[in-house]
Design an enzyme around this catalytic site. Structure first.
Site, PDB file in Angstrom:
ATOM      1  N   CYS A 382      47.625  44.733  37.917  1.00  0.00           N
ATOM      2  CA  CYS A 382      46.210  44.943  38.222  1.00  0.00           C
ATOM      3  C   CYS A 382      45.987  45.058  39.730  1.00  0.00           C
ATOM      4  O   CYS A 382      46.377  46.070  40.303  1.00  0.00           O
ATOM      5  CB  CYS A 382      45.354  43.863  37.573  1.00  0.00           C
ATOM      6  SG  CYS A 382      43.687  44.480  37.237  1.00  0.00           S
ATOM      7  N   HIS A 508      46.888  44.201  32.017  1.00  0.00           N
ATOM      8  CA  HIS A 508      47.485  42.861  32.117  1.00  0.00           C
ATOM      9  C   HIS A 508      48.472  42.621  30.969  1.00  0.00           C
ATOM     10  O   HIS A 508      48.078  42.082  29.924  1.00  0.00           O
ATOM     11  CB  HIS A 508      46.384  41.798  32.048  1.00  0.00           C
ATOM     12  CG  HIS A 508      45.520  41.763  33.253  1.00  0.00           C
ATOM     13  ND1 HIS A 508      45.728  40.896  34.294  1.00  0.00           N
ATOM     14  CD2 HIS A 508      44.440  42.499  33.589  1.00  0.00           C
ATOM     15  CE1 HIS A 508      44.817  41.087  35.222  1.00  0.00           C
ATOM     16  NE2 HIS A 508      44.022  42.051  34.822  1.00  0.00           N
ATOM     17  N   GLU A 510      50.620  40.383  30.691  1.00  0.00           N
ATOM     18  CA  GLU A 510      50.834  38.947  30.436  1.00  0.00           C
ATOM     19  C   GLU A 510      49.960  38.431  29.292  1.00  0.00           C
ATOM     20  O   GLU A 510      50.239  37.371  28.725  1.00  0.00           O
ATOM     21  CB  GLU A 510      50.592  38.141  31.720  1.00  0.00           C
ATOM     22  CG  GLU A 510      49.138  37.961  32.165  1.00  0.00           C
ATOM     23  CD  GLU A 510      48.597  39.121  32.995  1.00  0.00           C
ATOM     24  OE1 GLU A 510      49.155  40.237  32.916  1.00  0.00           O
ATOM     25  OE2 GLU A 510      47.589  38.917  33.708  1.00  0.00           O
TER      26      GLU A 510
HETATM   27  N1  GLN Z   1      39.906  43.340  41.862  1.00  0.00           N
HETATM   28  C1  GLN Z   1      40.516  44.425  41.182  1.00  0.00           C
HETATM   29  C2  GLN Z   1      39.517  45.220  40.346  1.00  0.00           C
HETATM   30  O1  GLN Z   1      38.465  44.726  40.025  1.00  0.00           O
HETATM   31  C3  GLN Z   1      41.676  43.949  40.336  1.00  0.00           C
HETATM   32  C4  GLN Z   1      41.284  42.999  39.242  1.00  0.00           C
HETATM   33  C5  GLN Z   1      42.450  42.216  38.683  1.00  0.00           C
HETATM   34  O2  GLN Z   1      43.500  42.094  39.317  1.00  0.00           O
HETATM   35  N2  GLN Z   1      42.262  41.631  37.514  1.00  0.00           N
HETATM   36  O3  GLN Z   1      39.757  46.344  39.981  1.00  0.00           O
END
Ligand code: GLN
Length: 532
Positions: A382, A508, A510
């Site tokens: 992410c 994600h 995970e």
């Molecule tokens: N801050 C970033 C976004 O909003 C990544 C979010 C995250 O790592 N869950 O796109």
């Protein structure tokens, strides 16, 4: 058979591991062929943890249907290998929101709306919701917080009413703590007695007590607790500290927890739970052939719970590779171009963590650079992928000011940007791209090798995206997009084919790793690390 309801309450202190006890019991029932699900009721007033800072609450776990939920749901999914949903996590905020909405619609027909019966009715309705689907033989409900808290009261009252309404189809397990006083070499049961008294004052008689302890409890002590709390001695179960949370189901089985539960619920106990695969996982966990050091670069290193699912995914992937991942949490705020080599020198793999906001971002970008330039296995998740993209744009494409709009809205090269459909959103809670989306994987990519598939589905929680205006330029210079959303063409994965192992995902992974089904991306990353 009728759906049975088990409530798990906690006393004496928070953080005793109610979620793990609930998940362990669920596992044991599942391993006996009983279909089971778990839900968590949290007494706080937030609608969900989406707007909470990780310092308050740890990780936000995202379900495939897009609920931002308590991290205990992650334990439930990892232990059981089943999916949870919006219905599996309810907060006081949500309860009140439904009741107030009904009141505004006029559904209460002129009545005064009160905690009892209106709030408790709404709690009970939601407690029975998953059971009404008839998909589950047993629904376990974990009540967050500790009995005696003002905010827990409506939940305990709802448990009291349901115990009354459901009779033998319902039971309450109360988890407490038995402290050991080193000076006098004594285990103390008084806090447990008080905690049960507090439950009794609210009209709930616990059927089973689970006592967290650092030392084994004698028969006498259990008898004494039972006597003071009106619980049979064989329903006073100890839960002694374990070397890993994954051992807890086996310890509780040895103590007879699942057998007592079945007996009290009138469910036949004709065979032992089938825990073969689980036991073999634990054997491999305890006998790693190798230890590998991996850096997890993030800004919440003081609270590992912020990365709960990542930590657990590394445990699963380590076992799949017969090695132990010695994960070092590295504060990204400390990393600079000058010291990054010193911090990361003995790391065999580098992960840059998810996150929000500017703090520590430069250190994360330095960590990516170090991994890329030194051919060290890299895995970004992410914000970790967004950092990999920014780093590549700055140091390979030569756009010194390249950035994400989140960090610098005035940058000329917004290689990570807000998509049109996010631009008009002003509210903060529940407004990110949330939940599972399909992803199409490019033929011949590392991602394809890792997944052994071209169509996958992974969970998201973010606002910003790779800016496709730059895609051709990235690909020409060696960073390719290997995963796309098939409908929107948003980039879901990037990789560098000339690198030993460099992959990052906007989603994600995970959130989908379980004990018996480790996630392929983590498994492949750990494999690359172990081979180094
Ligand atoms: N801050 C970033 C976004 O909003 C990544 C979010 C995250 O790592 N869950 O796109």
């Amino acid at each position: 058979m009728n759906t049975r309801y088990i409530f798990v309450t906690g006393g004496v202190a928070s953080s005793l591991g109610k979620g793990i006890v609930a998940a362990s019991l669920a596992k044991l029932l599942q391993a006996r062929g009983i279909s089971v699900t778990i839900q968590k009721f949290d007494p706080y007033i937030n609608i969900d943890p989406d707007t909470l800072n990780p310092y308050e609450h740890g990780e936000c776990y995202v379900t495939s249907d897009g609920a931002v939920s308590d991290l205990d749901l992650g334990h439930y999914e990892r232990f059981l290998g089943i999916e949870t949903s919006q219905a599996n996590n309810v907060t006081t905020g949500r309860i009140y929101q439904s009741v107030i909405d009904k009141e505004r619609r006029g559904d209460y027909l002129g009545k005064t709306v009160q905690v009892i019966p209106h709030i408790t009715d709404e709690i009970k309705r939601r407690m029975k919701l998953l059971g009404n689907s008839k998909k589950y033989d047993v629904v376990i409900t974990e009540i967050g917080g500790t009995v005696g808290d003002i905010e827990s009261f409506p939940y305990i009252e709802s448990v009291r009413q349901l115990k009354w309404e459901l009779g033998d189809d319902c039971l309450c397990i109360h988890l407490t703590y038995v402290p050991y006083l080193a000076a006098s070499h004594e285990l103390k049961t008084k806090p447990t007695q008080h905690s049960v008294k507090s439950l009794l004052q609210s009209g709930v008689q616990p059927d089973i007590l689970v006592l967290r302890t650092e030392h084994n409890l004698s028969e006498d002590l259990r008898g004494k607790v039972g006597l003071f709390c009106n619980v049979a001695k064989n329903a006073v179960i100890q839960c002694v500290d374990a070397s890993t949370i994954y051992e807890v189901p086996l310890l509780l089985h040895k103590e007879g927890l699942d057998a007592v539960v079945l007996r009290k619920l009138g469910i036949p106990n004709d065979w032992e739970p089938d825990m073969k695969e689980w036991i073999s996982f634990l054997d491999r966990y305890k006998n790693p052939k190798k230890v590998v050091k991996v850096a997890l670069v993030g800004k919440y290193v003081e609270i590992p719970d912020a990365y709960k699912s990542i930590l657990e995914s590394f445990v699963h992937a380590g076992v799949a590779n017969d090695c132990k991942v010695d994960l070092r949490l590295i504060q990204s705020e400390n990393l600079t171009a000058e010291n990054v080599a010193e911090y990361l020198a003995d790391m065999k793999g580098i992960m840059v963590a998810p996150g929000f906001g500017n703090r520590g971002i430069d250190g994360k970008i330095e960590a990516v650079r170090y991994a890329r330039e030194n051919n060290i296995p890299f895995f970004g998740i992410c914000l970790g992928m967004q950092c990999a993209v920014i780093e590549f744009a700055r140091n390979v494409l030569g756009y010194a000011d390249a950035n994400s709009t989140e960090m610098d809205s005035r940058s000329e090269h917004k290689v990570v940007d807000l998509m049109e459909d996010q631009k008009n959103i002003s509210g903060m809670g529940g407004t990110m791209r949330l939940g599972a989306y399909p992803c199409e994987i490019k033929k011949g990519s590392l991602a394809e090798q890792v997944y052994g598939a071209n169509a996958i589905s992974e969970r998201h929680r973010h606002r910003y995206e790779f800016n496709n205006d730059y895609l051709a330029e990235f690909e020409k210079n060696g960073m390719v997009a290997s995963g796309f959303n098939p409908d929107t063409r948003l980039v879901e994965m990037v990789e560098i084919p000339s690198h030993r192992f460099f992959i990052a995902s906007q989603f994600h992974p995970e959130l989908q790793s379980t004990v018996l089904k480790p996630h392929p991306l983590f498994v492949a990353f750990v494999k690359a690390v172990a081979e180094l």
